[in-house]
Design a protein around this motif. Structure first.
Motif, PDB file in Angstrom:
ATOM      1  N   LYS A   1      -3.449   1.586  11.865  1.00 16.51           N
ATOM      2  CA  LYS A   1      -4.275   2.409  12.620  1.00 16.51           C
ATOM      3  C   LYS A   1      -4.692   3.556  11.406  1.00 16.51           C
ATOM      4  CE  LYS A   1      -1.730   1.733  16.805  1.00 16.51           C
ATOM      5  NZ  LYS A   1      -0.800   2.034  17.752  1.00 16.51           N
ATOM      6  N   PRO A   2      -5.579   4.501  12.145  1.00 16.96           N
ATOM      7  CA  PRO A   2      -5.995   5.709  10.945  1.00 16.96           C
ATOM      8  C   PRO A   2      -4.711   6.571  10.668  1.00 16.96           C
ATOM      9  CG  PRO A   2      -7.503   5.597  12.991  1.00 16.96           C
ATOM     10  CD  PRO A   2      -6.413   4.501  13.102  1.00 16.96           C
ATOM     11  N   HIS A   3      -4.280   6.427   9.346  1.00 14.94           N
ATOM     12  CA  HIS A   3      -3.110   7.521   8.954  1.00 14.94           C
ATOM     13  C   HIS A   3      -1.827   6.842   9.287  1.00 14.94           C
ATOM     14  CE1 HIS A   3      -5.867  10.270   7.363  1.00 14.94           C
ATOM     15  NE2 HIS A   3      -6.659  10.353   8.555  1.00 14.94           N
ATOM     16  N   GLU A   4      -1.889   5.608   9.526  1.00 15.82           N
ATOM     17  CA  GLU A   4      -0.595   4.833   9.866  1.00 15.82           C
ATOM     18  C   GLU A   4       0.030   4.310   8.774  1.00 15.82           C
ATOM     19  OE1 GLU A   4      -0.917   1.294  12.393  1.00 15.82           O
ATOM     20  OE2 GLU A   4       1.344   1.416  12.844  1.00 15.82           O
ATOM     21  N   LYS A   5       1.392   4.507   8.918  1.00 13.87           N
ATOM     22  CA  LYS A   5       2.384   3.904   7.811  1.00 13.87           C
ATOM     23  C   LYS A   5       3.134   3.131   7.972  1.00 13.87           C
ATOM     24  CE  LYS A   5       5.378   6.846   5.813  1.00 13.87           C
ATOM     25  NZ  LYS A   5       5.808   8.306   5.147  1.00 13.87           N
ATOM     26  N   LYS A   6       3.057   1.769   7.319  1.00 15.08           N
ATOM     27  CA  LYS A   6       3.843   0.578   7.703  1.00 15.08           C
ATOM     28  C   LYS A   6       4.903   0.258   6.449  1.00 15.08           C
ATOM     29  CE  LYS A   6       2.007  -1.916  11.598  1.00 15.08           C
ATOM     30  NZ  LYS A   6       1.097  -2.858  11.897  1.00 15.08           N
ATOM     31  N   HIS A   7       5.888  -0.313   6.781  1.00 14.48           N
ATOM     32  CA  HIS A   7       6.920  -0.729   5.906  1.00 14.48           C
ATOM     33  C   HIS A   7       6.920  -1.977   6.054  1.00 14.48           C
ATOM     34  CE1 HIS A   7      10.840  -1.705   4.038  1.00 14.48           C
ATOM     35  NE2 HIS A   7      10.515  -0.924   3.061  1.00 14.48           N
ATOM     36  N   ILE A   8       7.072  -2.873   4.680  1.00  9.13           N
ATOM     37  CA  ILE A   8       7.010  -4.215   4.715  1.00  9.13           C
ATOM     38  C   ILE A   8       8.126  -4.798   4.082  1.00  9.13           C
ATOM     39  CG2 ILE A   8       5.942  -6.457   4.017  1.00  9.13           C
ATOM     40  CD1 ILE A   8       3.165  -4.849   4.025  1.00  9.13           C
ATOM     41  N   ALA A   9       9.039  -5.622   4.428  1.00  8.18           N
ATOM     42  CA  ALA A   9      10.216  -5.931   3.789  1.00  8.18           C
ATOM     43  C   ALA A   9      10.199  -7.263   3.280  1.00  8.18           C
ATOM     44  CB  ALA A   9      11.426  -5.761   4.778  1.00  8.18           C
ATOM     45  N   PHE A  10      10.910  -7.749   1.957  1.00  9.35           N
ATOM     46  CA  PHE A  10      10.842  -9.031   1.534  1.00  9.35           C
ATOM     47  C   PHE A  10      12.293  -9.147   0.838  1.00  9.35           C
ATOM     48  CE2 PHE A  10       8.194  -6.379  -1.558  1.00  9.35           C
ATOM     49  CZ  PHE A  10       8.839  -6.501  -2.759  1.00  9.35           C
ATOM     50  N   ALA A  11      12.594 -10.275   0.694  1.00  4.78           N
ATOM     51  CA  ALA A  11      14.079 -10.657   0.186  1.00  4.78           C
ATOM     52  C   ALA A  11      13.767 -10.987  -1.089  1.00  4.78           C
ATOM     53  CB  ALA A  11      14.926 -11.524   1.230  1.00  4.78           C
ATOM     54  N   LEU A  12      14.684 -10.677  -2.131  1.00  7.80           N
ATOM     55  CA  LEU A  12      14.513 -11.217  -3.433  1.00  7.80           C
ATOM     56  C   LEU A  12      15.414 -12.169  -3.507  1.00  7.80           C
ATOM     57  CD1 LEU A  12      14.756  -7.755  -5.406  1.00  7.80           C
ATOM     58  CD2 LEU A  12      12.643  -9.205  -4.937  1.00  7.80           C
ATOM     59  N   GLU A  13      15.015 -13.476  -3.830  1.00  5.34           N
ATOM     60  CA  GLU A  13      15.707 -14.758  -3.883  1.00  5.34           C
ATOM     61  C   GLU A  13      16.390 -14.915  -5.411  1.00  5.34           C
ATOM     62  OE1 GLU A  13      13.347 -17.567  -2.164  1.00  5.34           O
ATOM     63  OE2 GLU A  13      13.780 -17.121  -0.204  1.00  5.34           O
ATOM     64  N   LYS A  14      15.375 -14.541  -6.225  1.00  4.07           N
ATOM     65  CA  LYS A  14      15.758 -14.356  -7.688  1.00  4.07           C
ATOM     66  C   LYS A  14      15.606 -13.401  -8.451  1.00  4.07           C
ATOM     67  CE  LYS A  14      15.367 -17.915 -11.399  1.00  4.07           C
ATOM     68  NZ  LYS A  14      14.818 -19.009 -11.805  1.00  4.07           N
ATOM     69  N   ALA A  15      16.256 -12.587  -9.002  1.00  3.14           N
ATOM     70  CA  ALA A  15      16.245 -11.652  -9.746  1.00  3.14           C
ATOM     71  C   ALA A  15      17.097 -11.320 -10.909  1.00  3.14           C
ATOM     72  CB  ALA A  15      15.909 -10.241  -8.895  1.00  3.14           C
ATOM     73  N   PHE A  16      16.719 -10.600 -11.881  1.00  3.49           N
ATOM     74  CA  PHE A  16      17.620 -10.400 -13.126  1.00  3.49           C
ATOM     75  C   PHE A  16      17.563  -8.660 -13.256  1.00  3.49           C
ATOM     76  CE2 PHE A  16      15.295 -14.328 -13.855  1.00  3.49           C
ATOM     77  CZ  PHE A  16      16.303 -15.071 -13.955  1.00  3.49           C
ATOM     78  N   ASP A  17      18.857  -8.417 -13.645  1.00  2.89           N
ATOM     79  CA  ASP A  17      18.974  -6.863 -13.885  1.00  2.89           C
ATOM     80  C   ASP A  17      18.540  -6.601 -15.302  1.00  2.89           C
ATOM     81  OD1 ASP A  17      20.257  -6.754 -11.447  1.00  2.89           O
ATOM     82  OD2 ASP A  17      22.409  -7.157 -12.404  1.00  2.89           O
ATOM     83  N   SER A  18      17.875  -5.419 -15.503  1.00  2.00           N
ATOM     84  CA  SER A  18      17.386  -5.108 -16.690  1.00  2.00           C
ATOM     85  C   SER A  18      18.346  -4.140 -17.236  1.00  2.00           C
ATOM     86  CB  SER A  18      16.151  -4.654 -16.543  1.00  2.00           C
ATOM     87  OG  SER A  18      15.756  -3.509 -17.040  1.00  2.00           O
ATOM     88  N   LYS A  19      18.585  -3.912 -18.412  1.00  4.66           N
ATOM     89  CA  LYS A  19      19.418  -3.006 -19.122  1.00  4.66           C
ATOM     90  C   LYS A  19      18.742  -1.410 -18.977  1.00  4.66           C
ATOM     91  CE  LYS A  19      22.008  -5.315 -22.602  1.00  4.66           C
ATOM     92  NZ  LYS A  19      21.949  -5.812 -23.923  1.00  4.66           N
ATOM     93  N   THR A  20      17.462  -1.511 -18.713  1.00 10.51           N
ATOM     94  CA  THR A  20      16.666  -0.222 -18.683  1.00 10.51           C
ATOM     95  C   THR A  20      16.860   0.372 -17.236  1.00 10.51           C
ATOM     96  OG1 THR A  20      14.596  -0.998 -18.128  1.00 10.51           O
ATOM     97  CG2 THR A  20      15.130  -0.508 -20.358  1.00 10.51           C
ATOM     98  N   HIS A  21      16.834  -0.605 -16.042  1.00  5.66           N
ATOM     99  CA  HIS A  21      17.196  -0.347 -14.764  1.00  5.66           C
ATOM    100  C   HIS A  21      15.826   0.113 -14.086  1.00  5.66           C
ATOM    101  CE1 HIS A  21      21.366  -1.070 -15.108  1.00  5.66           C
ATOM    102  NE2 HIS A  21      21.591  -0.198 -15.887  1.00  5.66           N
ATOM    103  N   VAL A  22      14.833  -0.237 -14.870  1.00  3.75           N
ATOM    104  CA  VAL A  22      13.474  -0.018 -14.301  1.00  3.75           C
ATOM    105  C   VAL A  22      12.650  -1.459 -14.247  1.00  3.75           C
ATOM    106  CG1 VAL A  22      11.165   1.234 -14.829  1.00  3.75           C
ATOM    107  CG2 VAL A  22      13.421   2.324 -15.265  1.00  3.75           C
ATOM    108  N   TYR A  23      12.055  -1.472 -13.182  1.00  4.98           N
ATOM    109  CA  TYR A  23      11.449  -2.802 -13.121  1.00  4.98           C
ATOM    110  C   TYR A  23       9.715  -2.843 -12.754  1.00  4.98           C
ATOM    111  CZ  TYR A  23      16.362  -3.891 -12.654  1.00  4.98           C
ATOM    112  OH  TYR A  23      17.489  -4.134 -13.087  1.00  4.98           O
ATOM    113  N   PRO A  24       9.059  -3.358 -13.624  1.00  5.03           N
ATOM    114  CA  PRO A  24       7.408  -3.209 -13.272  1.00  5.03           C
ATOM    115  C   PRO A  24       7.098  -4.090 -12.009  1.00  5.03           C
ATOM    116  CG  PRO A  24       7.898  -4.719 -15.182  1.00  5.03           C
ATOM    117  CD  PRO A  24       9.224  -4.084 -14.692  1.00  5.03           C
ATOM    118  N   ILE A  25       6.413  -3.379 -10.995  1.00  2.00           N
ATOM    119  CA  ILE A  25       6.069  -4.253  -9.688  1.00  2.00           C
ATOM    120  C   ILE A  25       4.499  -3.751  -9.743  1.00  2.00           C
ATOM    121  CG2 ILE A  25       6.192  -4.368  -7.195  1.00  2.00           C
ATOM    122  CD1 ILE A  25       9.304  -4.413  -7.678  1.00  2.00           C
TER     123      ILE A  25
END
Lengths: 341, 351
Positions: free
Chosen positions: A84-108
């Motif tokens: 709706k106008p100005h509405e905010k929604k949160h969308i969830a997704f589950a990470l099934e495979k991911a790796f930790d980075s030494k910088t702890h910053v992830y480009p999405i």
């Protein structure tokens, strides 16, 4: 005839306003997009998500696509969105495979296609997790360097690095503040903790949902706890006489860095219900009145439009607040984890 | 007595002697035989105690378990504790071994546990006791696996070898008998490393053999398992259960409050239906992350109890990785158990 004379300009004005609004909507991005911080190490396969906010005065329908770092896999990466106008929604997704980075910053990368426009956001998502560690609060931060995840804010060319730990007894915080001068009676760290579902209201009668503390002069003082009218938080009263019971603070200055190491008992903060995997909300301000002024850690967490709130932080006597606009909300998503190793 | 009767009596004596001789020749603990008596008692009980004093918590949990076991001697007492540091864990063991012989006490650091009496985390000790003539129990320990400090991201091959070798060494200490039904394994191997450990176990016992268990806590200063009174890190323990009973397993993955509650019920339902026998106990190795998603800690237990009712024994513990049937879309054919995260691995034992 008189009615017609009045009505015609009115219709014209309304039409011009409508055209202007449509033109404005057409010019601006129809949606704002933001990926959540990752609140436990990504390799453990947590639920993550993103927020889509309709910036239009009209409904928005579109398709949102998430591009994760190379090698990562989620249960879903494409979502149909209707807002709706100005509405905010949160969308969830589950990470099934991911790796930790030494910088702890992830480009999405997030792309929303709808309302005749494509909006793309390249976000550096930060990991905001609190490992289970029992540090010695003595001003030596070596144990934080390997076992904690740093979150860095650069404001007016000065760096602030924040790290957090928790254990069954304490919530612990390490803050490195780059500043030209340290004023023991004026420089301060203000921080807030709240449950993962807490939000900040918008009227003075609504109640706080956070625990808030101030570290100044080598002590940690309680500022507010959940259930306080928001209006009361804006009265800049004197600090309480007593520091937080069983809190420990160590402050050390080295070159141009002031290091704060703090622990406060976690059990009295029942709303947090600290346990491995649980999300909570965290916020931190650095008061550097003779330098950068107030630094807000939330600036490092890719805030959405509309995240500023005048009730986000408690006022206190002696503080110098930025006047131009309210600070960002004190509720950055954060999480308790077991270990980053 | 005529001659014919004398011959018959003589034959009976010879036959009886022969029977005695044959039965006397059978090894008393033939590892390849089925030791557990058919229709013998199977007693599985659990208890949980919470106390800031680790010694008191350990003692209270053990005393409650002893009472619940009644006249049946426990063959193994599996302990899970949620206390900080080696000193407090030593106190927990002191407490438990003040009630049970240390020879049968083994355990691990977890994130809390649950029984029919409730779910708890901080400062708790959960205990599971298994005994009775109808169930055979073997336990094993492996230490110094060589996995400590190795990273999944950068030392994958070394880690796979260390955990695989550790698991093989552990499983080879146990005898898989014709009536062996369940292997419970508990390593210092956080998810996703736990699959590497599972690979080693399955090389020894087979991919279709029921294996459950969980990974120990990774909280700083807590990464310990214990075996017969001694604490070890970088180690693993196992229990092999054999006898005339049935086992059925189910695994469910969830990452949100509602899903955790719903999947607990679904998983327990599935395992109980598959059991096809009267249940004696439900054992669940559950994920600490699932626990972290619960708005109310007791809600998942209530969902389990909706299936178990209040009469059978329930023992659950929160882990850093779980062994059991993977709740994933792409299942490996012929593989019963996997090393997973975010799962509740549910096992029903019955007969």
């Amino acid at each position: 005839m008189k009615i017609c004379k009045t009505a015609i300009p009115c219709i014209l004005v309304t039409f011009i306003c409508l055209c202007a609004t449509i033109a404005k909507d057409a010019a601006q991005a129809p949606v704002a997009l933001r990926a959540d911080n990752i609140v436990v190490p990504p390799s453990t396969g947590p639920v993550s998500g993103l927020t889509v906010m309709n910036l239009l005065n009209a409904p928005y329908t579109g398709k949102v696509t998430v591009k994760l770092p190379d090698g990562w896999k989620a249960d879903k990466t494409q979502f149909d969105v209707s807002l709706k106008p100005h509405e905010k929604k949160h969308i969830a997704f589950a990470l099934e495979k991911a790796f930790d980075s030494k910088t702890h910053v992830y480009p999405i990368n997030i792309t929303a296609v709808g309302a005749g426009q494509t909006v793309t956001v390249d976000q550096k998502v930060i990991c905001t997790t609190t490992p289970y560690v029992k540090p010695k609060i003595d001003g030596d931060i070596s144990e934080w360097l390997n076992d904690a995840v740093p979150v860095t804010l650069v404001y007016k060319s000065k760096k602030t690095v924040v790290r957090t730990f928790w254990n069954k007894r304490n919530f612990c915080l390490c803050v490195e503040v780059q500043e030209d001068k340290f004023a023991a009676d004026a420089d301060a760290i203000q921080f807030a903790l709240a449950s993962g579902k807490a939000s900040t209201g918008n009227s003075p009668d609504e109640k706080t949902a956070r625990y808030e503390f101030l570290i100044i002069g080598g002590k940690c003082y309680p500022l507010v706890k959940p259930g306080t009218p928001l209006g009361d938080t804006q009265k800049a009263g004197p600090l309480p006489e007593a520091a937080v019971a069983k809190s420990v603070v160590a402050v050390k200055r080295e070159k141009d860095i002031t290091r704060y190491e703090i622990s406060i008992p976690i059990r009295p903060m029942k709303e947090l219900r600290a346990t491995v995997g649980r999300e909570y909300r965290f916020g931190l301000l650095v008061h550097d009145p003779d330098g950068t002024g107030v630094r807000d850690l939330a600036e490092a967490a890719n805030p959405m439009p509309g995240s500023r709130n005048k009730y986000a932080w408690s006022k206190w006597k002696g503080a110098k607040w930025p006047g131009e606009k309210p600070l960002l909300d004190s509720k950055i998503e954060w999480g308790f984890c077991t270990s980053i190793h | 007595m005529n001659h014919g009767m004398k011959m018959l009596a003589g034959l009976v004596v010879v036959l009886m002697f022969g029977v005695l001789l044959v039965s006397g020749c059978k090894k008393p603990s033939d590892p390849a035989g089925a030791d557990a008596g058919k229709n013998g008692d199977i007693v599985i009980q659990s208890a949980l105690a919470e106390d800031e004093d680790a010694l008191k918590a350990g003692t209270a949990a053990a005393e409650a378990l002893k009472k619940a076991m009644g006249d049946t001697a426990a063959k193994v007492v599996l302990v899970t504790d949620c206390f900080d540091d080696k000193d407090l864990k030593t106190k927990v063991i002191e407490g438990v071994t003040s009630v049970f012989s240390k020879d049968i006490v083994i355990g691990f650091a977890g994130y809390g546990s649950f029984t029919q009496g409730g779910a708890q985390d901080t400062d708790t000790v959960g205990v599971l006791g298994i005994g009775g003539d109808g169930i055979d129990v073997q336990t094993a320990l492996v230490t110094e696996m060589g996995a400590k400090g190795l990273s999944f991201e950068t030392d994958k091959d070394k880690l796979a070898k260390a955990l695989g070798d550790g698991a093989r060494k552990l499983a080879k200490q146990l005898t898989k008998k014709p009536d062996s039904q369940l292997l419970i394994a508990i390593p210092d191997a956080h998810s996703p490393k736990n699959q590497m450990f599972m690979d080693g176990l399955q090389e020894v016992v087979g991919k279709d053999f029921p294996i459950t268990g969980g990974s120990i806590s990774k909280n700083d200063g807590e990464t310990f398992i214990h075996y017969q009174g001694q604490l070890h890190s970088d180690s693993a323990i196992a229990i092999m259960l054999s006898g005339d009973f049935k086992v059925a397993m189910a695994g469910r993955q969830a990452k949100t409050n509602d899903a955790v509650i719903a999947t607990a019920k679904e998983g327990a339902d599935e395992a109980l239906k598959a059991l096809g026998a009267k249940p004696i106990a439900m054992i669940a190795f559950d994920c600490a992350g699932r626990k972290g998603k619960l708005d109310n800690l007791g809600d998942e237990l209530k969902a389990f109890q909706g299936v178990t009712g209040s009469d059978i024994t329930v023992f659950g513990c929160y882990c850093a990785g779980e062994f059991g049937p993977a709740d994933v879309t792409e299942k490996k054919p012929g593989v019963l158990s996997s090393g997973m995260g975010w799962h509740a691995m549910i096992t029903f034992i019955g007969r």
